[in-house]
Every structure is written in C-alpha cells, then in structure tokens.
Design a protein around this motif. Structure first.
Motif, PDB file in Angstrom:
ATOM      1  N   LEU A  44       0.725  -1.284   0.117  1.00  0.00           N
ATOM      2  CA  LEU A  44      -0.020  -0.054   0.064  1.00  0.00           C
ATOM      3  C   LEU A  44       0.833   1.182  -0.018  1.00  0.00           C
ATOM      4  N   GLU A  45       1.890   1.188   0.780  1.00  0.00           N
ATOM      5  CA  GLU A  45       2.735   2.374   0.692  1.00  0.00           C
ATOM      6  C   GLU A  45       3.549   2.621  -0.380  1.00  0.00           C
ATOM      7  N   ARG A  46       3.792   1.422  -1.116  1.00  0.00           N
ATOM      8  CA  ARG A  46       4.545   1.454  -2.441  1.00  0.00           C
ATOM      9  C   ARG A  46       3.496   2.163  -3.496  1.00  0.00           C
ATOM     10  N   ARG A  47       2.289   1.591  -3.447  1.00  0.00           N
ATOM     11  CA  ARG A  47       1.310   1.898  -4.672  1.00  0.00           C
ATOM     12  C   ARG A  47       0.708   3.335  -4.586  1.00  0.00           C
ATOM     13  N   ALA A  48       0.521   3.893  -3.216  1.00  0.00           N
ATOM     14  CA  ALA A  48      -0.315   4.884  -2.830  1.00  0.00           C
ATOM     15  C   ALA A  48       0.339   6.078  -3.380  1.00  0.00           C
ATOM     16  N   PRO A  49      -0.266   6.983  -4.419  1.00  0.00           N
ATOM     17  CA  PRO A  49       0.485   8.183  -5.047  1.00  0.00           C
ATOM     18  C   PRO A  49       0.355   9.148  -3.833  1.00  0.00           C
ATOM     19  N   GLY A  50       1.509   9.670  -3.463  1.00  0.00           N
ATOM     20  CA  GLY A  50       1.664  10.913  -2.819  1.00  0.00           C
ATOM     21  C   GLY A  50       0.816  10.877  -1.626  1.00  0.00           C
ATOM     22  N   GLY A  51       1.210   9.602  -0.855  1.00  0.00           N
ATOM     23  CA  GLY A  51       0.403   9.684   0.667  1.00  0.00           C
ATOM     24  C   GLY A  51      -1.032   9.520   0.433  1.00  0.00           C
ATOM     25  N   ALA A  52      -1.469   9.097  -0.653  1.00  0.00           N
ATOM     26  CA  ALA A  52      -3.130   9.191  -0.589  1.00  0.00           C
ATOM     27  C   ALA A  52      -3.743   7.981   0.380  1.00  0.00           C
ATOM     28  N   CYS A  53      -2.892   7.072   0.886  1.00  0.00           N
ATOM     29  CA  CYS A  53      -3.748   6.432   2.026  1.00  0.00           C
ATOM     30  C   CYS A  53      -2.558   6.161   3.016  1.00  0.00           C
ATOM     31  N   ARG A  54      -3.098   5.805   4.387  1.00  0.00           N
ATOM     32  CA  ARG A  54      -2.279   5.529   5.415  1.00  0.00           C
ATOM     33  C   ARG A  54      -2.379   4.103   5.848  1.00  0.00           C
ATOM     34  N   ALA A  55      -1.799   3.080   5.725  1.00  0.00           N
ATOM     35  CA  ALA A  55      -1.895   1.592   6.193  1.00  0.00           C
ATOM     36  C   ALA A  55      -1.797   1.801   7.592  1.00  0.00           C
ATOM     37  N   LEU A  56      -2.423   1.086   8.329  1.00  0.00           N
ATOM     38  CA  LEU A  56      -2.238   0.887   9.925  1.00  0.00           C
ATOM     39  C   LEU A  56      -2.477  -0.648  10.189  1.00  0.00           C
ATOM     40  N   PRO A  57      -1.442  -1.096  10.768  1.00  0.00           N
ATOM     41  CA  PRO A  57      -1.548  -2.455  11.033  1.00  0.00           C
ATOM     42  C   PRO A  57      -2.238  -2.648  12.588  1.00  0.00           C
ATOM     43  N   LEU A  58      -3.092  -3.634  12.651  1.00  0.00           N
ATOM     44  CA  LEU A  58      -3.513  -4.093  14.070  1.00  0.00           C
ATOM     45  C   LEU A  58      -3.624  -5.509  14.313  1.00  0.00           C
ATOM     46  N   HIS A  59      -2.820  -5.821  15.257  1.00  0.00           N
ATOM     47  CA  HIS A  59      -2.669  -7.174  15.784  1.00  0.00           C
ATOM     48  C   HIS A  59      -2.449  -7.519  17.200  1.00  0.00           C
ATOM     49  N   GLY A  60      -2.672  -8.470  17.772  1.00  0.00           N
ATOM     50  CA  GLY A  60      -2.486  -8.572  19.195  1.00  0.00           C
ATOM     51  C   GLY A  60      -1.141  -8.540  19.667  1.00  0.00           C
ATOM     52  N   ALA A  61      -0.047  -8.834  18.843  1.00  0.00           N
ATOM     53  CA  ALA A  61       1.540  -8.620  19.254  1.00  0.00           C
ATOM     54  C   ALA A  61       1.853  -7.166  19.128  1.00  0.00           C
ATOM     55  N   MET A  62       1.159  -6.235  18.955  1.00  0.00           N
ATOM     56  CA  MET A  62       1.485  -4.877  18.896  1.00  0.00           C
ATOM     57  C   MET A  62       1.074  -4.299  20.381  1.00  0.00           C
ATOM     58  N   PRO A  63       2.001  -3.522  20.785  1.00  0.00           N
ATOM     59  CA  PRO A  63       1.579  -2.855  22.159  1.00  0.00           C
ATOM     60  C   PRO A  63       0.318  -1.920  22.128  1.00  0.00           C
ATOM     61  N   PRO A  64      -0.538  -1.671  23.123  1.00  0.00           N
ATOM     62  CA  PRO A  64      -1.603  -0.947  23.232  1.00  0.00           C
ATOM     63  C   PRO A  64      -1.542   0.480  22.470  1.00  0.00           C
ATOM     64  N   HIS A  65      -0.573   1.219  22.880  1.00  0.00           N
ATOM     65  CA  HIS A  65      -0.489   2.635  22.189  1.00  0.00           C
ATOM     66  C   HIS A  65      -0.403   2.402  20.622  1.00  0.00           C
ATOM     67  N   GLU A  66       0.336   1.389  20.288  1.00  0.00           N
ATOM     68  CA  GLU A  66       0.423   1.197  18.825  1.00  0.00           C
ATOM     69  C   GLU A  66      -0.888   1.018  18.173  1.00  0.00           C
ATOM     70  N   GLN A  67      -1.799  -0.106  18.967  1.00  0.00           N
ATOM     71  CA  GLN A  67      -2.983  -0.504  18.426  1.00  0.00           C
ATOM     72  C   GLN A  67      -4.037   0.761  18.247  1.00  0.00           C
TER      73      GLN A  67
END
Length: 91
Positions: A44-67
């Motif tokens: 997504l980061e590679r294909r998104a022209p000029g920052g047109a989207c922001r990809a945000l991961p969400l999974h249980g191994a991430m710390p709460p502040h990142e989630q």
C-alpha cells in the motif's frame, strides 16, 4: 463510511481493492496473519500516490499504544486502511 475486505492467505487484491475500490472513507482489511499484514502495508505504501492512504496494522502482538493508532482520526491521509488479523474479526 467503512468498507470491510476479507483476504485469503496471499492477501491477493487487498492493496488494490483498498486503493481503487471506488468508495470514500476508511477500509478494514482482514488478513490471516502478521506476515500478510506487513506485506500488504508495504505494498500500500508503495502503490499509494503521494500519501493518498495510510496503512495501519492492527494485531495482538502490538503494544496497546500502537493499536490505538488504528482508531485515531488522521486528516493527513484521505484514506485510512486498517490491516487486521482475522482473529479480530471474531472479537
């Protein structure tokens, strides 16, 4: 508005569907695991022209502040794409 995509092991068209799905607003993509989430986020980061989207991961191994970033409003990107494990789908 929120669109929900469910993708198989390969994550096939998740990046393209999130970018070119023809809808406005946020997209929630369910993927089978962390590896697929990381791969689709890079794509997504590679294909998104000029920052047109922001990809945000969400999974249980991430710390709460990142989630929490997945739920925050981000005016910098017109499209927010949350990439979650399919375990979250049943939670």
């Amino acid at each position: 508005m929120l669109d929900v995509l469910r993708c198989g092991r390969a994550g096939g068209g998740a990046a393209a569907a999130a970018l070119y799905g023809g809808v406005d607003g946020a997209v929630l993509v369910f993927l089978p695991g962390v590896g697929e989430i990381e791969r689709v986020a890079r794509e997504l980061e590679r294909r998104a022209p000029g920052g047109a989207c922001r990809a945000l991961p969400l999974h249980g191994a991430m710390p709460p502040h990142e989630q929490r970033k997945a739920f925050a409003v981000d005016a910098r990107a017109p499209r927010k794409v949350v990439l979650a494990t399919n375990v979250a789908e049943t939670s």
